[in-house]
Design a protein around this motif. Structure first.
Motif, PDB file in Angstrom:
ATOM      1  N   GLY A 176       0.834  -1.192   0.000  1.00  0.00           N
ATOM      2  CA  GLY A 176       0.000   0.000   0.000  1.00  0.00           C
ATOM      3  C   GLY A 176       0.872   1.247   0.000  1.00  0.00           C
ATOM      4  O   GLY A 176       2.099   1.172   0.111  1.00  0.00           O
ATOM      5  N   GLU A 177       0.217   2.413  -0.115  1.00  0.00           N
ATOM      6  CA  GLU A 177       0.942   3.681  -0.204  1.00  0.00           C
ATOM      7  C   GLU A 177       0.515   4.661   0.876  1.00  0.00           C
ATOM      8  O   GLU A 177      -0.630   4.650   1.324  1.00  0.00           O
ATOM      9  CB  GLU A 177       0.708   4.352  -1.567  1.00  0.00           C
ATOM     10  CG  GLU A 177       1.360   3.677  -2.727  1.00  0.00           C
ATOM     11  CD  GLU A 177       1.232   4.503  -4.005  1.00  0.00           C
ATOM     12  OE1 GLU A 177       0.683   5.634  -3.938  1.00  0.00           O
ATOM     13  OE2 GLU A 177       1.678   4.033  -5.053  1.00  0.00           O
ATOM     14  N   ILE A 178       1.466   5.495   1.241  1.00  0.00           N
ATOM     15  CA  ILE A 178       1.199   6.670   2.078  1.00  0.00           C
ATOM     16  C   ILE A 178       1.659   7.890   1.293  1.00  0.00           C
ATOM     17  O   ILE A 178       2.761   7.888   0.724  1.00  0.00           O
ATOM     18  CB  ILE A 178       1.956   6.591   3.412  1.00  0.00           C
ATOM     19  CG1 ILE A 178       1.429   5.451   4.261  1.00  0.00           C
ATOM     20  CG2 ILE A 178       1.846   7.921   4.171  1.00  0.00           C
ATOM     21  CD1 ILE A 178       2.328   5.101   5.411  1.00  0.00           C
ATOM     22  N   GLU A 179       0.835   8.888   1.249  1.00  0.00           N
ATOM     23  CA  GLU A 179       1.195  10.135   0.572  1.00  0.00           C
ATOM     24  C   GLU A 179       1.229  11.265   1.591  1.00  0.00           C
ATOM     25  O   GLU A 179       0.275  11.483   2.335  1.00  0.00           O
ATOM     26  CB  GLU A 179       0.180  10.472  -0.517  1.00  0.00           C
ATOM     27  CG  GLU A 179       0.464  11.796  -1.222  1.00  0.00           C
ATOM     28  CD  GLU A 179      -0.622  12.178  -2.210  1.00  0.00           C
ATOM     29  OE1 GLU A 179      -1.170  13.304  -2.095  1.00  0.00           O
ATOM     30  OE2 GLU A 179      -0.937  11.332  -3.089  1.00  0.00           O
ATOM     31  N   ILE A 180       2.345  11.970   1.634  1.00  0.00           N
ATOM     32  CA  ILE A 180       2.468  13.193   2.444  1.00  0.00           C
ATOM     33  C   ILE A 180       2.684  14.344   1.466  1.00  0.00           C
ATOM     34  O   ILE A 180       3.767  14.497   0.882  1.00  0.00           O
ATOM     35  CB  ILE A 180       3.627  13.103   3.446  1.00  0.00           C
ATOM     36  CG1 ILE A 180       3.438  11.900   4.388  1.00  0.00           C
ATOM     37  CG2 ILE A 180       3.723  14.405   4.261  1.00  0.00           C
ATOM     38  CD1 ILE A 180       4.556  11.722   5.390  1.00  0.00           C
ATOM     39  N   ARG A 181       1.652  15.134   1.270  1.00  0.00           N
ATOM     40  CA  ARG A 181       1.721  16.260   0.328  1.00  0.00           C
ATOM     41  C   ARG A 181       2.087  17.524   1.096  1.00  0.00           C
ATOM     42  O   ARG A 181       1.512  17.820   2.153  1.00  0.00           O
ATOM     43  CB  ARG A 181       0.378  16.445  -0.369  1.00  0.00           C
ATOM     44  CG  ARG A 181       0.365  17.574  -1.394  1.00  0.00           C
ATOM     45  CD  ARG A 181      -0.931  17.576  -2.198  1.00  0.00           C
ATOM     46  NE  ARG A 181      -0.938  18.598  -3.224  1.00  0.00           N
ATOM     47  CZ  ARG A 181      -1.742  19.676  -3.217  1.00  0.00           C
ATOM     48  NH1 ARG A 181      -2.625  19.837  -2.230  1.00  0.00           N
ATOM     49  NH2 ARG A 181      -1.692  20.552  -4.201  1.00  0.00           N
ATOM     50  N   VAL A 182       3.070  18.256   0.558  1.00  0.00           N
ATOM     51  CA  VAL A 182       3.523  19.492   1.198  1.00  0.00           C
ATOM     52  C   VAL A 182       3.111  20.664   0.328  1.00  0.00           C
ATOM     53  O   VAL A 182       3.461  20.726  -0.856  1.00  0.00           O
ATOM     54  CB  VAL A 182       5.053  19.496   1.382  1.00  0.00           C
ATOM     55  CG1 VAL A 182       5.469  20.671   2.263  1.00  0.00           C
ATOM     56  CG2 VAL A 182       5.539  18.184   1.968  1.00  0.00           C
ATOM     57  N   VAL A 183       2.359  21.597   0.922  1.00  0.00           N
ATOM     58  CA  VAL A 183       1.896  22.788   0.214  1.00  0.00           C
ATOM     59  C   VAL A 183       2.518  24.011   0.878  1.00  0.00           C
ATOM     60  O   VAL A 183       2.478  24.167   2.096  1.00  0.00           O
ATOM     61  CB  VAL A 183       0.355  22.896   0.260  1.00  0.00           C
ATOM     62  CG1 VAL A 183      -0.113  24.149  -0.480  1.00  0.00           C
ATOM     63  CG2 VAL A 183      -0.285  21.647  -0.339  1.00  0.00           C
ATOM     64  N   GLY A 184       3.106  24.877   0.055  1.00  0.00           N
ATOM     65  CA  GLY A 184       3.726  26.083   0.587  1.00  0.00           C
ATOM     66  C   GLY A 184       4.486  26.801  -0.503  1.00  0.00           C
ATOM     67  O   GLY A 184       4.236  26.579  -1.695  1.00  0.00           O
ATOM     68  N   LYS A 185       5.422  27.636  -0.091  1.00  0.00           N
ATOM     69  CA  LYS A 185       6.193  28.415  -1.070  1.00  0.00           C
ATOM     70  C   LYS A 185       7.681  28.335  -0.778  1.00  0.00           C
ATOM     71  O   LYS A 185       8.106  28.184   0.370  1.00  0.00           O
ATOM     72  CB  LYS A 185       5.739  29.879  -1.064  1.00  0.00           C
ATOM     73  CG  LYS A 185       4.364  30.095  -1.673  1.00  0.00           C
ATOM     74  CD  LYS A 185       4.127  31.565  -1.963  1.00  0.00           C
ATOM     75  CE  LYS A 185       2.825  31.750  -2.743  1.00  0.00           C
ATOM     76  NZ  LYS A 185       2.624  33.164  -3.129  1.00  0.00           N
ATOM     77  N   SER A 186       8.450  28.448  -1.853  1.00  0.00           N
ATOM     78  CA  SER A 186       9.894  28.617  -1.769  1.00  0.00           C
ATOM     79  C   SER A 186      10.192  29.992  -2.343  1.00  0.00           C
ATOM     80  O   SER A 186      10.189  30.174  -3.572  1.00  0.00           O
ATOM     81  CB  SER A 186      10.608  27.522  -2.557  1.00  0.00           C
ATOM     82  OG  SER A 186      12.005  27.723  -2.541  1.00  0.00           O
TER      83      SER A 186
END
Length: 259
Positions: A5-15
């Motif tokens: 199975g999969e785990i997704e950790i999505r990161v939202v932000g700015k550089s």
């Protein structure tokens, strides 16, 4: 073949002024996630754990981890419970600390972390600068503890410590201070010691925060059989029982018990 199975950790932000993407996402932030995922999934028995594979994808930045479906099922339940309770106090220490580290990174970089598994379409846990996934301090109390094991390493560049290999708690790092190590003239390595330490212990579960340990005393430990000492205890016991009739003693004991 074992199901995955999969785990997704999505990161939202700015550089800077740009939206996050794999092209502008710094490697140290990748490392921070990688360092915590193992504790999220396998807080215990790391030696025997299944393989965890990793990939990074667009949108903004998606960390993708694959491991056994059984682990994914358990982790999905943990995510749902954390979101429902809005608390991490019920988790095992290493899992709670891993989520706490992600919460700290979220506040430091103004990132939002959206976590889900392949079992569900929706994100099951969202961590952003406004959430408060921190352990409650008042459930951790100062305690004096004893451990026994083989001293495998001593020193440290930024913080002086010893590493004790124990049967019950694994490989423990114990802060000592530089002065303690400077004063030791004999070789400490690969010898069996007892240690008296202070550290944090959960007042509800008894779990020990192994990251908080500080040395109070190093104890020479020699668990050899001492026949003379044992014989002296036997002789002492014989004298105490010399005037006692065992049959009468047992009869009185049974009578008191039945009464």
């Amino acid at each position: 073949m074992e199901k995955i199975g999969e785990i997704e950790i999505r990161v939202v932000g700015k550089s800077g002024n740009d939206e996050l993407s794999p092209e502008n996402y710094d490697i140290k932030h990748i490392a921070a996630i990688l360092q915590n995922v193992e504790d999220l999934l396998y807080p215990n028995n790391k030696k025997d754990r299944p393989i965890i594979t990793y990939d990074i994808k667009e949108g903004s930045v998606k960390h993708i981890f694959k491991t056994t479906i059984q682990t994914i099922i358990g982790f999905s339940a943990v995510l749902s419970q954390v979101q429902s309770n809005n608390s991490i106090d019920f988790l095992e220490l290493k899992t709670a600390r891993a989520l706490e580290n992600i919460q700290n990174l979220s506040r430091q970089k103004n990132y939002e972390f959206q976590i889900k598994t392949s079992l569900k379409e929706d994100y099951e846990l969202v961590i952003n600068p406004s959430t408060k996934f921190f352990r409650t301090e008042n459930i951790w109390a100062d305690a004096e503890l004893y451990f026994y094991g083989i001293l495998k390493d001593a020193g440290g560049k930024s913080k002086a410590n010893i590493h004790l290999d124990t049967d019950d708690y694994g490989y423990l790092s114990i802060e000592t201070g530089e002065e303690f190590l400077k004063q030791r003239e004999e070789n400490l390595l690969y010898k069996t010691f007892g240690v008296r330490v202070k550290g944090k212990q959960n007042i509800d579960t008894g779990e020990i925060d192994t990251k908080s340990l500080k040395l109070l005393e190093l104890i020479n430990y020699s668990p050899k059989f001492d026949s003379d000492y044992l014989n002296s205890l036997i002789q002492k016991a014989k004298k105490n029982w010399k005037e006692i009739n065992p049959d009468e003693w047992l009869l009185n004991l049974r009578g008191n018990y039945e009464a």
